[in-house]
Each structure stands twice: as C-alpha cells, then as structure tokens.
Design an enzyme around this catalytic site. Structure first.
Site, PDB file in Angstrom:
ATOM      1  N   SER A 321     -10.634  -6.931   7.199  1.00  0.00           N
ATOM      2  CA  SER A 321      -9.689  -6.325   8.147  1.00  0.00           C
ATOM      3  C   SER A 321     -10.223  -6.179   9.559  1.00  0.00           C
ATOM      4  O   SER A 321      -9.462  -5.879  10.477  1.00  0.00           O
ATOM      5  CB  SER A 321      -9.267  -4.953   7.619  1.00  0.00           C
ATOM      6  OG  SER A 321      -8.515  -5.111   6.440  1.00  0.00           O
ATOM      7  N   HIS A 364       2.681   1.786   3.352  1.00  0.00           N
ATOM      8  CA  HIS A 364       2.529   2.625   4.539  1.00  0.00           C
ATOM      9  C   HIS A 364       3.871   3.033   5.127  1.00  0.00           C
ATOM     10  O   HIS A 364       3.928   3.782   6.109  1.00  0.00           O
ATOM     11  CB  HIS A 364       1.740   1.871   5.618  1.00  0.00           C
ATOM     12  CG  HIS A 364       0.304   1.669   5.276  1.00  0.00           C
ATOM     13  ND1 HIS A 364      -0.164   0.517   4.656  1.00  0.00           N
ATOM     14  CD2 HIS A 364      -0.781   2.463   5.437  1.00  0.00           C
ATOM     15  CE1 HIS A 364      -1.476   0.617   4.478  1.00  0.00           C
ATOM     16  NE2 HIS A 364      -1.882   1.786   4.943  1.00  0.00           N
ATOM     17  N   CYS A 377      -3.025  -1.684   7.743  1.00  0.00           N
ATOM     18  CA  CYS A 377      -1.920  -2.131   6.875  1.00  0.00           C
ATOM     19  C   CYS A 377      -1.917  -3.661   6.766  1.00  0.00           C
ATOM     20  O   CYS A 377      -1.696  -4.375   7.750  1.00  0.00           O
ATOM     21  CB  CYS A 377      -0.595  -1.638   7.449  1.00  0.00           C
ATOM     22  SG  CYS A 377       0.829  -2.219   6.507  1.00  0.00           S
TER      23      CYS A 377
END
Length: 612
Positions: A321, A364, A377
C-alpha cells in the site's frame, strides 16, 4: 734397442696428441660454460646473487580511515604481526615447520598448506603462514629466532571495524584479491597476496582508500637476517572518507532492527544524505581481515536469510500500500479523480468474474482520497487504477525514481520492476490483462521496488517534489586533514507534479499516523508531526479468514511489512523506510520501529541544530 726406442716414441707422441686434444676439448667446454654463465645467464645470476644479499621489502601503505559525518572513527587500522617463511633461507623446511608447529601449537598442515598456495614464488620472497600473532607468540618466535633461520615477523596494517556488524553492508569488507581482479590490476601494483575492497565503501572507493606502498632495500646475511637498510621509500597512506552516516542514528537503526530480517534506512530529505542504513541479518567484517575461515564462510553463504545481501538496495519487494501514493498522485495529475471523488467500499470490488478484496473485510463505506490513504482502502485504489490504466501508473512511478537504480553503490544495486503493457508483451509474450492493473494500483502483482527507492519516493513527497540522489560519502580528506573533495547534494530533478497534489498527499500521510483510524498510529509521537504510509505486501495468497500472524502460517508465507515516513511534516528533517521480511501488517511492528527511530533521531538532529 733402437726398435724399442722407436716404438716408445710413437706411443709417447700418440698419448701427447690425445692429451692435447683432451685439453683443448676440456678448455672449450669450460670456456663455453663460462660464456653461458657470464654472457647468456649473467643478468639472471647477478640478480639472484643480489637478491640473496639484498632484499626488497614492501612497506604496506596504511589504508584510509573511514569516519561518520561528525568525524567519529568507524574503521581504522591496527598493526598485525604476521609470520613469514623465506624458503631459500630455511635450514631444512620440514624440520623448521615441525619446530614452529610445536612452538606455536599450530598444526603443521596449516603451514604446509600456505606454502603450497605460494608455489612458484621466487625462493627469496617471504610467504605469510600465520597472521595476527599475539604478543606471546611474537615473543616465542623472537626468542627462538637464532634457531629458526628464514623465519621472519612482519608488521602490516590490518583493517579494524570498530563497531563490528554496525553498518557492515554500507562500509563493506576487505578480502584476498581474486585471480580475475589481479589480471586487471597488476599494472596498478597489486600482487597475489594483496587484500582489496570487496564490498560496500571498501570496494567502491578502493583507489581512494588504498594509498601507495613503500619499500626498502635491505642487506641480509647468509641466513636472511637483516644487516642494514640501504634505502627506504616511505609509503603514502590512503585518503580518508567521511560518510554521511550519523553514528548515533545508525546505532538506533541497528538496535531497533535487532534480530529481525529486513532493513532500515534514514535520509535527510533536503539533501539526499543517508543518515543510517542497517540491513539484517548482518555480518562482522572483521572476520574477513585476517582471512575468513571456511567454516565461517560456509555459515554465511548457507544462511537462508542471506546476511551478505544489502536488503536496502539488493532486496526487491512488492511495495504494497505504500505504492498507493503513486496511484493517488497519478489519479490527481491525470484528473481521473479529485480530492472529493467518492468510491464506496463494502469490503471488496468485483471486476470480471471475481471479487478483489479490501484488507478491511467489513468495508470502509463511502471514502474520498484523504480517507482512502489514511485508512489504506484497497477498493478505492482498485477503481483509481482502473481509470488510469497501467501505463499511466508506470509513468508516475518513473517520475519518482521507481524501477531504476539510484547509483548509490556499484555493488549490485537492483533496479526493481515497474510493469507496462509493452514490458509484459516483450518479456512474457502475453498481453496485459485489465485485472492486473487493479493489483498494480495497490502495489501488488508484478511491481517490485527496493527499500531505497521507496525512501526516495517518501523523501520527495516530504521536500515538495525534489528527487535527490542518495549519497553516502560527504567528503574525502587527506591524511593530513585537508579536504580533497566534497560531495554536495545532487538534485536529480524537480518532479513535475502540481504542488497541490503533493500537499494533499502530505496531509493524508499525516492523517495516517495522527488521525483516529490511521493505519500508522503506532508511529505517532507527541509534537513530532510524523507523516507516513503503511504497506503490507502479500507473499503468497492465503485463504479468506486466515490470520497470517497465527503461528501455523509458515514464516516464509507471511506478508512483508513496510512503513515509510518523514518528520516533522512541514519542515522535515528526516525520512525513513522500514521493511521487515515476513513482518506481517505494516502498521504493526514496522510502524513501531519507525516511530522509535524517529523519536531518537529527531532528538539528535535537534541537538545538532541547537549546538550551532
């Protein structure tokens, strides 16, 4: 009577003739031999004679000292007492080896092996059979020297890595010159017994550190003992190197990494100076100075976690991420999203026939860009990636230096991999699939980076979009203390992205650490304004519902943990990247380690500022 005299005379003349012929032949042979010795082989035997009486003794140059950025010594030299045998001076080689073996309690086979390695050397050349004699051994040899003709003790400077494993991958080590290295360096004065920088700074700055050897003409007696020095040329010491590394921050990084597998790198984002670089597991370069044993070498090369590899520049990992920073900037710059663009996350995103999961199983909900970065996310970035396409993501990756070496070192730095449609077609002979773009957008799939490249990325976010070349050498100084060369910050480029895009990302990265649902909260430090991004890079696909930290998941199947950060947010003094192989979620141990180092490092840097 007359007949007898006549016969006797003939016999006498015959014998005289043969005697004269024999004398002439003998004279010719002797003359030929003298001509051979004096004329044809004269130079050779003259040289041998001189060498038997006059020896040329090498005086090794002390290698340059390596300091940290504040002038604290990291690597220096110490006098090593080395035992040598001069074969032509020895009175019975077998007996001498046996006596030495008994006196020093060393197996005779070890001495014999050293002599065998040096077969072919001129007999008047000393052959080193034992290094680093302690004072007791030196005293024993000196006491028995009269009974051991041909045995000498030479004093040679050896490398001492004061802090052992500390910064070993950055500093490197010395080793015996290889045959291939010798072939290209004979003209530079190297010979087969020399040590040479093999790795890290010792390798990259070998010509600077080495210096020039001196020598002495020494007259010796019949058993090789020195009578007098006829002429002496002093060696020229190597030049000293001052690293950009700050010793105390390096110690923090080493301690925080401890027995984990991975790397920590700390950089000044305003200059590109590397303040610390630790890679674990590590090795002690002092093992190499006297010649590493086969047992120690075997232990290093068979270690499954590869202690000799510098994971900061030689390890290639999916960025996970952390790569969402790139996808976010690309989305803003290409105007496929705005900061207000909303996507809905219910825990997965269906593309084609399969769902692509978010790490947050319950989803989310409605997320904008800021919240998508703060809470990392996946579903948000799947859809940004889908709008961008892989080639536009690759373009922005290259702007920030991903997918290419930084040139920080000449020791096998890896380039990573940023995939494009063309790359896949040419390399794998297969067209790009749109589903692969989704994985790319969250730093999975084919994407590979080195930790140093991620440090470059986070540093350029911290400083407003400038890409500096990482530097590990600050200056080179003469042995007398004069500065020979200084290395100034090298700005590779100003990255052409809007300031607003950079500022939006910086605000979101601050939220990652400081907002209530931020994934990097473990790096939060009161008053330090840390900004960062977590990353969890999948190694193998695990079944849904499996908690990878449970002990039944094999270690090598667990995810890699990333945390990249800078602090303070608005006037950054440092940037850091932590990569833990199979370390699980980036928001756990990696963020905690980064927080600990940032706290200590900022104190050191602030103290430095206040001292000026």
């Amino acid at each position: 009577m007359l007949l007898y005299d006549k016969d006797n005379k003939k016999e006498f003349e015959k014998r005289l003739f043969f005697s004269i012929v024999f004398a002439i032949v003998a004279f010719v042979i002797i003359l030929s031999r003298l001509w051979h010795l004096q004329i044809l082989q004269g130079k050779k035997f003259k040289s041998l004679s001189e060498n038997n009486r006059i020896r040329i003794v090498k005086i090794p140059a002390p290698r340059g000292i390596i300091f940290d950025r504040k002038g604290r010594v990291l690597v220096e030299n110490y006098p090593s007492f080395d035992l040598s045998i001069i074969p032509e001076d020895v009175n019975g080689l077998e007996r001498t080896i046996k006596e030495l073996s008994g006196l020093l309690n060393v197996k005779a086979e070890l001495f014999e092996a050293k002599l065998k390695e040096s077969q072919g050397n001129p007999p008047f050349k000393p052959i080193k059979v034992k290094t680093n004699l302690d004072y007791r051994e030196v005293a024993i040899v000196e006491t028995n020297k009269l009974d051991l003709p041909g045995i000498t003790i030479e004093i040679e400077p050896k490398r001492l890595y004061i802090f052992g494993k500390l910064a070993a991958h950055l500093i490197g080590y010395m080793g015996k010159i290889s045959e291939s290295q010798l072939k290209t360096r004979v003209s530079s004065g190297y010979n087969m017994v020399d040590l040479i920088g093999k790795y890290g700074i010792e390798h990259d700055y070998e010509p600077v550190l080495r210096g020039s050897n001196g020598g002495a003409q020494v007259e010796v007696d019949a058993v090789g003992r020195k009578v007098r020095v006829l002429r002496e040329l002093e060696p020229t010491p190597g030049e000293n190197i001052f690293l950009t590394v700050e010793l105390d921050i390096q110690k923090l990084a080493e301690k925080a990494l401890s027995d984990m597998i991975g790397t920590v790198i700390v950089m000044d984002p305003n200059t590109g100076d590397i303040l610390a670089l630790a890679s674990s597991p590590s090795f002690n370069p002092n093992m190499f100075s006297p010649g590493i044993s086969s047992k120690d070498w075997e232990a290093l090369v068979t270690n499954p976690y590869n202690p000799l590899a510098n994971k900061a520049i030689q390890g290639q990992y999916p960025p996970g991420s952390v790569y969402k920073i790139i996808t976010a900037i690309a989305g803003l710059e290409e105007k496929v999203i705005t900061p207000e663009t909303i996507f809905y996350c219910d825990g997965s995103y269906r593309f084609g026939r399969r769902p692509y999961r978010c790490w947050q199983k319950k989803g989310h909900g409605r997320v904008n860009l800021h919240r998508a970065l703060v809470e990392s996310c996946d579903v948000y970035f799947y859809q940004v990636g889908q709008r961008l396409g892989v080639d536009r993501i690759a373009y922005y990756s290259s702007l920030f230096g991903l997918g290419k070496p930084t040139s920080i070192s000449r020791t096998n730095e890896k380039r990573g991999l940023i995939p494009t449609r063309l790359w896949k077609l040419e390399t794998l002979k297969s067209p790009w699939r749109e589903s692969e773009t989704l994985s790319t957008a969250i730093g999975q799939g084919f994407v590979l980076v080195t930790p140093l490249q991620i440090l470059n990325l986070i540093s350029s976010i911290a400083n407003g979009g400038v890409l500096y070349r990482p530097q590990i050498v600050k200056k080179i100084g003469s042995p007398g203390g004069n500065i020979i060369k200084e290395f100034f910050p090298e700005k590779m480029k100003k990255i052409h992205v809007a300031d607003n895009s950079i500022n939006l990302i910086k605000d979101a990265l601050w939220g990652v650490v400081n907002e209530r649902l931020g994934t990097g909260w473990r790096a939060r430090i009161e008053g330090a304004n840390v900004a960062g991004k977590t990353g969890t890079a999948q190694v193998v696909g695990l079944p849904t519902g499996v908690d990878e930290l449970k002990k039944f998941v094999p270690f090598e199947h667990r995810d890699h943990a990333w945390f990249a950060a800078f602090a303070p947010k608005d006037r950054p003094k440092m940037a850091i990247v932590v990569l833990l192989e199979h370390g699980g979620h980036g928001g756990n141990k990696a963020a905690q380690i980064a927080g600990d180092i940032i706290k200590g490092a900022l104190k050191i840097l602030n103290d430095d500022d206040s001292s000026f």
